[in-house]
Design an enzyme around this catalytic site. Sequence first.
Site, PDB file in Angstrom:
ATOM      1  N   ALA A 124       0.812  -1.221   0.000  1.00 32.64           N
ATOM      2  CA  ALA A 124       0.000   0.000   0.000  1.00 32.64           C
ATOM      3  C   ALA A 124       0.843   1.268   0.000  1.00 32.64           C
ATOM      4  O   ALA A 124       0.394   2.316  -0.465  1.00 32.64           O
ATOM      5  CB  ALA A 124      -0.893  -0.012   1.247  1.00 32.64           C
ATOM      6  N   GLU A 141     -10.899  -1.127   6.201  1.00 34.52           N
ATOM      7  CA  GLU A 141     -10.424  -1.713   7.469  1.00 34.52           C
ATOM      8  C   GLU A 141      -9.032  -2.360   7.349  1.00 34.52           C
ATOM      9  O   GLU A 141      -8.840  -3.499   7.734  1.00 34.52           O
ATOM     10  CB  GLU A 141     -11.458  -2.756   7.966  1.00 34.52           C
ATOM     11  CG  GLU A 141     -11.476  -2.905   9.485  1.00 34.52           C
ATOM     12  CD  GLU A 141     -12.570  -3.842   9.974  1.00 34.52           C
ATOM     13  OE1 GLU A 141     -13.758  -3.521   9.805  1.00 34.52           O
ATOM     14  OE2 GLU A 141     -12.241  -4.891  10.521  1.00 34.52           O
TER      15      GLU A 141
HETATM   16  C1  SAM Z   1      -8.813  -6.622   8.060  1.00 33.51           C
HETATM   17  S1  SAM Z   1      -8.156  -7.139   6.511  1.00 33.51           S
HETATM   18  C2  SAM Z   1      -9.294  -6.303   5.433  1.00 33.51           C
HETATM   19  C3  SAM Z   1      -9.382  -6.989   4.114  1.00 33.51           C
HETATM   20  C4  SAM Z   1     -10.386  -6.360   3.138  1.00 33.51           C
HETATM   21  N1  SAM Z   1     -10.136  -4.946   2.923  1.00 33.51           N
HETATM   22  C5  SAM Z   1     -11.787  -6.562   3.605  1.00 33.51           C
HETATM   23  O1  SAM Z   1     -12.388  -5.584   4.049  1.00 33.51           O
HETATM   24  O2  SAM Z   1     -12.297  -7.704   3.512  1.00 33.51           O
HETATM   25  C6  SAM Z   1      -6.630  -6.217   6.308  1.00 33.51           C
HETATM   26  C7  SAM Z   1      -5.936  -6.460   4.986  1.00 33.51           C
HETATM   27  O3  SAM Z   1      -4.820  -5.557   4.826  1.00 33.51           O
HETATM   28  C8  SAM Z   1      -3.805  -6.254   4.102  1.00 33.51           C
HETATM   29  N2  SAM Z   1      -2.521  -5.548   4.269  1.00 33.51           N
HETATM   30  C9  SAM Z   1      -1.793  -5.413   5.402  1.00 33.51           C
HETATM   31  N3  SAM Z   1      -0.684  -4.697   5.174  1.00 33.51           N
HETATM   32  C10 SAM Z   1      -0.697  -4.341   3.860  1.00 33.51           C
HETATM   33  C11 SAM Z   1       0.167  -3.567   3.019  1.00 33.51           C
HETATM   34  N4  SAM Z   1       1.278  -3.003   3.496  1.00 33.51           N
HETATM   35  N5  SAM Z   1      -0.175  -3.418   1.725  1.00 33.51           N
HETATM   36  C12 SAM Z   1      -1.301  -3.984   1.222  1.00 33.51           C
HETATM   37  N6  SAM Z   1      -2.162  -4.712   1.970  1.00 33.51           N
HETATM   38  C13 SAM Z   1      -1.872  -4.894   3.269  1.00 33.51           C
HETATM   39  C14 SAM Z   1      -3.843  -7.626   4.740  1.00 33.51           C
HETATM   40  O4  SAM Z   1      -3.150  -8.600   3.988  1.00 33.51           O
HETATM   41  C15 SAM Z   1      -5.358  -7.855   4.806  1.00 33.51           C
HETATM   42  O5  SAM Z   1      -5.839  -8.384   3.620  1.00 33.51           O
END
Ligand code: SAM
Length: 277
Positions: A124, A141
Site C-alpha cells: 500500500a 479496514e
Molecule cells: C482486516 S483485513 C481487510 C481486508 C479487506 N479490505 C476486507 O475488508 O475484507 C486487512 C488487509 O490488509 C492487508 N494488508 C496489510 N498490510 C498491507 C500492506 N502493506 N499493503 C497492502 N495490503 C496490506 C492484509 O493482507 C489484509 O488483507
Amino acid sequence: MKKLPYFDYLLASLNENNDLEKSFGRHVHWGYWETPKLATLSVDDFAQAAENLSQLVFNAADVKDGQSVLDVGCGFGGTIASLNETHRGLRLVGLNIDERQLERARQQVEAIENNTVEFQQGDACALPFADNSFDVVLAVECIFHFPSREKFFNEAFRVLKPGGYLALSDFVLSSLLPSRSLGKVNNGFFGDCDIGYTKEKYYALAKESNFSLCVDKDITKNTLPTYNYLRSMFIKKDQNKSRPSSPMTAVLSTLAIEVVSRLNLLKYYVFSFQKPR
Ligand SMILES: C[S@@+](CC[C@H](N)C(=O)[O-])C[C@H]1O[C@@H](n2cnc3c(N)ncnc32)[C@H](O)[C@@H]1O
C-alpha cells in the site's frame, strides 16, 4: 512481509468450517447495522452486515459505472466482488501484500456486467501503478496495518486522477485520550496494528497531502453487534470435535478491542477525501 495470525488461521480453517466461511470467506472486516438493535446475529445477518460496511465505504467514494477503482488491502476480494455485482463497466483492481489471499480472491471473483477484475500483489505504501490512473482508491479496514498512513495517503493521491476519491474505514482513537496512550501495538491474533490515529490527525493528514475532506462518519455504534457475533462464534464448538473452534488468542485480542470500543475510547469511522480537480 510479516504475516497476520488471523489470516493464517482463516486460510487454514475456511474450507472446514461453513459458518466461518460465510462470515469471513468474502469480507474480512466488522459488520455495519443501520439499526443495531435489530441485529439478529445469525450467520446470514453478519454476512449482510459485512456487505453493508463495504457498500458504505464505496458509496462514500461515489463510485460510478465505467470508473477505475483500486481496492488496497483487498483481502479475499469481498469489496471488489460487491462492486462487480452492483456496477457496470468498472475496471476493478485489488491489491494486497499477501499473495495467498489473492489466490483465493482470484478463485472467488469473476468479472460480470462489462467489468474487468484483476488482483495484484504489492504494498500500500509503494503502489505499483502510474500517476493519475484511478478514479477511486479504497482501503476497507486495513490502513492500521500499513507501514505508514502518511506514505499511503501520498501514494493514493499520486495514483488518483484529479477529482478522484479516497475512501476508507478505520479504528480511530478518541481525541479525549493522550495521543501516545495507544499506538503501534501487537494485538496477538490481529498482528501489528497502529490504532493511535485520532480524527484530528486525519484532518491534518488530509491537509498535508492536499486532499479535501468529504465524509467523516462515526459509525462505532453501528459496528458494536460485531463483538456479540464474534463471541457467539468463539463459543461454538467444531462440529466433529468437542473443542471450541477459535484459538484463545482470538478471544482475548477481540475482547481487548471490544472493551476500548464500548468505553468509547476507540471509535470506528468512515472517511472520504477528494483530490482537487
Ligand atoms: C482486516 S483485513 C481487510 C481486508 C479487506 N479490505 C476486507 O475488508 O475484507 C486487512 C488487509 O490488509 C492487508 N494488508 C496489510 N498490510 C498491507 C500492506 N502493506 N499493503 C497492502 N495490503 C496490506 C492484509 O493482507 C489484509 O488483507
